[in-house]
Design a protein around this motif. Sequence first.
Motif, mmCIF file in Angstrom:
data_model
loop_
_atom_site.group_PDB
_atom_site.id
_atom_site.type_symbol
_atom_site.label_atom_id
_atom_site.label_comp_id
_atom_site.label_asym_id
_atom_site.label_seq_id
_atom_site.Cartn_x
_atom_site.Cartn_y
_atom_site.Cartn_z
ATOM 1 N N ALA A 9 0.855 -1.186 0.000
ATOM 2 C CA ALA A 9 0.000 0.000 0.000
ATOM 3 C C ALA A 9 0.891 1.236 0.000
ATOM 4 O O ALA A 9 2.033 1.197 0.462
ATOM 5 N N HIS A 10 0.354 2.313 -0.525
ATOM 6 C CA HIS A 10 1.081 3.579 -0.495
ATOM 7 C C HIS A 10 0.090 4.728 -0.579
ATOM 8 O O HIS A 10 -1.093 4.533 -0.852
ATOM 9 N N ALA A 11 0.593 5.917 -0.308
ATOM 10 C CA ALA A 11 -0.176 7.152 -0.464
ATOM 11 C C ALA A 11 0.790 8.208 -0.981
ATOM 12 O O ALA A 11 1.945 8.256 -0.566
ATOM 13 N N ASN B 152 -4.772 9.198 -1.415
ATOM 14 C CA ASN B 152 -5.326 8.370 -0.348
ATOM 15 C C ASN B 152 -4.587 7.040 -0.264
ATOM 16 O O ASN B 152 -4.047 6.545 -1.258
ATOM 17 N N ILE B 153 -4.556 6.471 0.917
ATOM 18 C CA ILE B 153 -3.925 5.166 1.091
ATOM 19 C C ILE B 153 -4.686 4.143 0.260
ATOM 20 O O ILE B 153 -5.910 4.049 0.316
ATOM 21 N N HIS B 154 -3.938 3.394 -0.528
ATOM 22 C CA HIS B 154 -4.516 2.344 -1.374
ATOM 23 C C HIS B 154 -3.423 1.319 -1.651
ATOM 24 O O HIS B 154 -2.243 1.575 -1.408
ATOM 25 N N LEU C 50 3.035 -0.456 4.220
ATOM 26 C CA LEU C 50 2.482 0.823 3.787
ATOM 27 C C LEU C 50 3.643 1.776 3.597
ATOM 28 O O LEU C 50 4.407 2.023 4.532
ATOM 29 N N VAL D 70 4.949 5.540 2.820
ATOM 30 C CA VAL D 70 4.524 6.930 2.921
ATOM 31 C C VAL D 70 5.771 7.799 2.817
ATOM 32 O O VAL D 70 6.840 7.424 3.303
ATOM 33 N N TYR E 194 -1.482 11.742 10.258
ATOM 34 C CA TYR E 194 -1.387 10.300 10.047
ATOM 35 C C TYR E 194 -0.790 9.564 11.242
ATOM 36 O O TYR E 194 -0.509 8.391 11.148
ATOM 37 N N VAL F 67 -2.398 6.382 12.004
ATOM 38 C CA VAL F 67 -2.112 5.346 11.018
ATOM 39 C C VAL F 67 -0.748 4.728 11.319
ATOM 40 O O VAL F 67 -0.600 3.505 11.348
ATOM 41 N N ILE G 128 5.127 0.088 8.532
ATOM 42 C CA ILE G 128 5.099 1.376 7.831
ATOM 43 C C ILE G 128 6.525 1.687 7.389
ATOM 44 O O ILE G 128 7.462 1.594 8.181
#
Length: 147
Positions: free
Chosen positions: A14-16, A26-28, A76, A78, A87, A90, A97
């Motif tokens: 996932a990334h944003a 958005n995070i997806h 994730l 970021v 965030y 998150v 992360i």
Amino acid sequence: MNLRVTKIFELETAHALWGYDGKCANIHGHSYKLTVSIAGEVLNDNSAVKNGMIIDFSDLKKIVKSAVVEDFDHALLVNGNTPHAKYKDVENGFSKIILCDYQPTCENMLIDMVKRLVAKMPEGIILKYAKLQETQSSFAEWFLEDN
């Protein structure tokens, strides 16, 4: 004789994209496919257990998994160079992360992966090509001869 061999790896990431003007802000997540092609001399030694190979595919798999897949899979990503105050929940709520020193686009992720792979290649083995496929129709490619 020099040849190339290629192996494909799959990872879920996932990334944003911080500050982006579209949905990707958005995070997806994506089901990424990483294609790795290496080159080297084919071993020509009838007494060697790996005769006829550039590298054992299982050895290539170990290299790519340790350099890339173990870190990126189910993580994730970021941009760590941006304010993440909103965030914090998150970051505290997930265990994997990665605060990148870059905007985690497909292109930048591939650059990071290539650097990691080049650093892990055994003597006599050269990374020639890498491709990070984000979707069925979208990908970034890296060619040694372009760099």
